[in-house]
Every structure is written in structure tokens, then in C-alpha cells.
Design a protein around this motif. Structure first.
Motif, PDB file in Angstrom:
ATOM      1  N   ILE A 159       4.242  -9.463   3.844  1.00  0.00           N
ATOM      2  CA  ILE A 159       4.752  -8.156   3.422  1.00  0.00           C
ATOM      3  C   ILE A 159       5.924  -8.328   2.470  1.00  0.00           C
ATOM      4  O   ILE A 159       6.654  -9.320   2.525  1.00  0.00           O
ATOM      5  CB  ILE A 159       5.168  -7.268   4.615  1.00  0.00           C
ATOM      6  CG1 ILE A 159       6.335  -7.892   5.393  1.00  0.00           C
ATOM      7  CG2 ILE A 159       3.983  -6.968   5.513  1.00  0.00           C
ATOM      8  CD1 ILE A 159       7.028  -6.925   6.344  1.00  0.00           C
ATOM      9  N   ASP A 160       6.079  -7.340   1.596  1.00  0.00           N
ATOM     10  CA  ASP A 160       7.207  -7.286   0.671  1.00  0.00           C
ATOM     11  C   ASP A 160       8.219  -6.222   1.084  1.00  0.00           C
ATOM     12  O   ASP A 160       9.399  -6.342   0.784  1.00  0.00           O
ATOM     13  CB  ASP A 160       6.704  -6.967  -0.751  1.00  0.00           C
ATOM     14  CG  ASP A 160       5.726  -8.018  -1.236  1.00  0.00           C
ATOM     15  OD1 ASP A 160       6.165  -9.148  -1.528  1.00  0.00           O
ATOM     16  OD2 ASP A 160       4.511  -7.723  -1.291  1.00  0.00           O
ATOM     17  N   GLN A 161       7.701  -5.184   1.752  1.00  0.00           N
ATOM     18  CA  GLN A 161       8.556  -4.082   2.183  1.00  0.00           C
ATOM     19  C   GLN A 161       8.199  -3.641   3.583  1.00  0.00           C
ATOM     20  O   GLN A 161       7.049  -3.761   4.005  1.00  0.00           O
ATOM     21  CB  GLN A 161       8.382  -2.861   1.272  1.00  0.00           C
ATOM     22  CG  GLN A 161       9.031  -2.983  -0.063  1.00  0.00           C
ATOM     23  CD  GLN A 161       9.099  -1.640  -0.768  1.00  0.00           C
ATOM     24  OE1 GLN A 161       9.364  -0.599  -0.141  1.00  0.00           O
ATOM     25  NE2 GLN A 161       8.876  -1.653  -2.062  1.00  0.00           N
ATOM     26  N   ALA A 162       9.217  -3.089   4.265  1.00  0.00           N
ATOM     27  CA  ALA A 162       9.034  -2.465   5.570  1.00  0.00           C
ATOM     28  C   ALA A 162       9.834  -1.176   5.539  1.00  0.00           C
ATOM     29  O   ALA A 162      10.982  -1.166   5.085  1.00  0.00           O
ATOM     30  CB  ALA A 162       9.528  -3.381   6.678  1.00  0.00           C
ATOM     31  N   ARG A 163       9.217  -0.084   5.997  1.00  0.00           N
ATOM     32  CA  ARG A 163       9.879   1.224   5.963  1.00  0.00           C
ATOM     33  C   ARG A 163       9.737   1.901   7.320  1.00  0.00           C
ATOM     34  O   ARG A 163       8.635   2.022   7.834  1.00  0.00           O
ATOM     35  CB  ARG A 163       9.263   2.118   4.887  1.00  0.00           C
ATOM     36  CG  ARG A 163       9.470   1.591   3.476  1.00  0.00           C
ATOM     37  CD  ARG A 163       8.728   2.447   2.469  1.00  0.00           C
ATOM     38  NE  ARG A 163       8.902   1.917   1.130  1.00  0.00           N
ATOM     39  CZ  ARG A 163       9.287   2.641   0.088  1.00  0.00           C
ATOM     40  NH1 ARG A 163       9.521   3.928   0.228  1.00  0.00           N
ATOM     41  NH2 ARG A 163       9.423   2.082  -1.090  1.00  0.00           N
ATOM     42  N   ILE A 164      10.861   2.322   7.864  1.00  0.00           N
ATOM     43  CA  ILE A 164      10.876   3.032   9.144  1.00  0.00           C
ATOM     44  C   ILE A 164      11.561   4.365   8.931  1.00  0.00           C
ATOM     45  O   ILE A 164      12.643   4.423   8.363  1.00  0.00           O
ATOM     46  CB  ILE A 164      11.626   2.224  10.223  1.00  0.00           C
ATOM     47  CG1 ILE A 164      10.920   0.897  10.474  1.00  0.00           C
ATOM     48  CG2 ILE A 164      11.776   3.034  11.506  1.00  0.00           C
ATOM     49  CD1 ILE A 164      11.701  -0.070  11.316  1.00  0.00           C
ATOM     50  N   GLY A 165      10.921   5.425   9.390  1.00  0.00           N
ATOM     51  CA  GLY A 165      11.519   6.741   9.319  1.00  0.00           C
ATOM     52  C   GLY A 165      10.903   7.600   8.242  1.00  0.00           C
ATOM     53  O   GLY A 165      10.006   7.187   7.520  1.00  0.00           O
ATOM     54  N   SER A 166      11.371   8.794   8.168  1.00  0.00           N
ATOM     55  CA  SER A 166      11.015   9.836   7.206  1.00  0.00           C
ATOM     56  C   SER A 166      11.322  11.140   7.904  1.00  0.00           C
ATOM     57  O   SER A 166      11.822  11.159   9.033  1.00  0.00           O
ATOM     58  CB  SER A 166       9.540   9.776   6.803  1.00  0.00           C
ATOM     59  OG  SER A 166       8.702  10.235   7.841  1.00  0.00           O
ATOM     60  N   CYS A 167      10.968  12.226   7.278  1.00  0.00           N
ATOM     61  CA  CYS A 167      11.174  13.517   7.933  1.00  0.00           C
ATOM     62  C   CYS A 167      10.278  13.638   9.162  1.00  0.00           C
ATOM     63  O   CYS A 167      10.595  14.355  10.102  1.00  0.00           O
ATOM     64  CB  CYS A 167      10.906  14.648   6.960  1.00  0.00           C
ATOM     65  SG  CYS A 167       9.275  14.574   6.200  1.00  0.00           S
ATOM     66  N   ALA A 168       9.160  12.892   9.182  1.00  0.00           N
ATOM     67  CA  ALA A 168       8.216  12.991  10.292  1.00  0.00           C
ATOM     68  C   ALA A 168       8.394  11.890  11.334  1.00  0.00           C
ATOM     69  O   ALA A 168       8.090  12.102  12.486  1.00  0.00           O
ATOM     70  CB  ALA A 168       6.778  12.957   9.767  1.00  0.00           C
ATOM     71  N   ASN A 169       8.842  10.728  10.968  1.00  0.00           N
ATOM     72  CA  ASN A 169       8.900   9.602  11.900  1.00  0.00           C
ATOM     73  C   ASN A 169      10.240   8.880  11.880  1.00  0.00           C
ATOM     74  O   ASN A 169      10.292   7.661  12.004  1.00  0.00           O
ATOM     75  CB  ASN A 169       7.772   8.613  11.603  1.00  0.00           C
ATOM     76  CG  ASN A 169       6.430   9.182  11.976  1.00  0.00           C
ATOM     77  OD1 ASN A 169       6.280   9.793  13.018  1.00  0.00           O
ATOM     78  ND2 ASN A 169       5.444   9.005  11.106  1.00  0.00           N
ATOM     79  N   GLY A 170      11.301   9.616  11.763  1.00  0.00           N
ATOM     80  CA  GLY A 170      12.635   9.031  11.804  1.00  0.00           C
ATOM     81  C   GLY A 170      13.416   9.513  13.008  1.00  0.00           C
ATOM     82  O   GLY A 170      14.604   9.824  12.913  1.00  0.00           O
TER      83      GLY A 170
END
Length: 185
Positions: free
Chosen positions: A54-65
Motif C-alpha cells: 500500500i501507498d496510502q491508508a485513510r481512516i475516517g470521513s463524515c461517515a466513518n470517523g
């Protein structure tokens, strides 16, 4: 209970509710799951894609943060670092959740691990940190269709969907892994 001080209340159906069928499922037997590109219903056990760089990992947002999502990530990252070459972003769903995370020490733990904390809300999906065509991202956001992060320039980027534990563990490893490996389960 931890956030409200009130006991959890199980959901109950309406009186007279009818069901087409009843399904029993032991969640412990299902294990961690990942949705492969480019559909959120293209789900497989994490072991089927383990080892994918992987190059990026993203956690969260308006729906899953949610606080709980960020807490899981911080717990996994405590005393560890994001793998070299991996960009890891966390975005709380709201300013209230951001403040709760600051008070709980989660933001400091994430920063110490090398995570970039972004503004609350939808910014993580529309951020200038796009996923380029040759890159792979694992994210706890809601969709993984072509062009998800950054528009047309990312139409061939590989975007995997997973829960926050899998995303955080993968950010540490630099490849998709089962978070059980870091949790000792």
C-alpha cells in the motif's frame, strides 16, 4: 457506555415485525474482511489480499470517523510507526469527535506514529492528497469506485475498503495484513 455513561441498549424490532428469514452469524468466525477494487460489495477475507503493498491508508470521513474508529487506530499505532513510504491520514467525522479524541490523547498517539490528522468531515475523500494511478490505498471510507480520491487522475488506482483496525495495521506493515497479527488474536 464510555461516551455517554449510560448502559448500552440493544435494538429491538417493532411489535409484530415479520422477517423473510432469520440469519444467525458468529462474528468471531467471519474474521476481518476487505472489499477489493472497484466495488464495495467485492468482499473477501483479509487473508485473500494480505501482502498487497500500500501507498496510502485513510481512516475516517463524515461517515466513518467515529471516536471508536479513531480509538482502534490509535490503540494499534501506540508505540509503532507508519511504515516508510506509506502516507496515513485520519479524519474525525466532526469537531466534537476531534475534541473528544484530543482529550483522550488519541491525536497525540497518532501524530507520534506518523499519521497526518486532517480536518473533520468530508475532507479526507476530497483532499488534495490524491491516490495516483500507480498507487494502492486501503481506507475505511465508504466507497472504492474508480476515481474515488482525486477524480479522473486516479481512475486506475487500487482502492481497498476495510475497517479501521485493518487500515491501521496495514499502515504500520506497509501492506495489507490481518490486524489480528498485531492484536495477538
Amino acid at each position: 457506555r464510555a461516551r455517554t455513561g449510560k448502559p448500552d441498549q440493544p435494538g429491538t424490532p417493532d411489535a409484530g415485525a415479520r422477517y423473510v428469514r432469520e440469519i444467525e452469524l458468529d462474528a468471531d468466525e467471519v474474521g476481518f474482511q476487505v472489499a477489493r477494487p472497484y466495488r464495495f460489495d467485492n468482499v473477501v477475507p483479509v487473508g485473500d489480499v494480505a501482502g498487497t503493498h500500500i501507498d496510502q491508508a485513510r481512516i475516517g470521513s463524515c461517515a466513518n470517523g467515529r471516536f471508536e474508529d479513531i480509538e482502534i487506530a490509535a490503540r494499534l499505532m501506540e508505540g509503532r510507526k507508519v511504515a516508510p513510504g506509506v502516507r496515513c491520514y485520519v479524519s474525525p467525522a466532526s469537531m466534537t469527535i476531534y475534541r473528544d479524541c484530543v482529550r483522550a490523547g488519541l491525536i497525540e498517539t497518532l501524530l507520534d506514529a506518523g499519521v497526518q490528522v486532517q480536518e473533520p468531515g468530508c475532507g479526507i475523500c476530497q483532499s488534495p492528497q490524491i491516490v495516483l494511478n500507480e498507487e494502492t490505498c486501503i481506507t475505511s471510507t465508504t466507497r472504492n469506485y474508480r476515481g474515488r480520491f482525486g477524480g479522473a487522475t486516479t481512475s486506475e488506482a487500487q482502492v481497498y475498503l476495510a475497517g479501521p483496525a485493518t487500515v491501521a495495521a496495514s499502515a504500520i506493515a506497509g501492506e495489507i495484513i490481518d490486524p489480528g497479527e498485531l492484536l495477538g488474536v
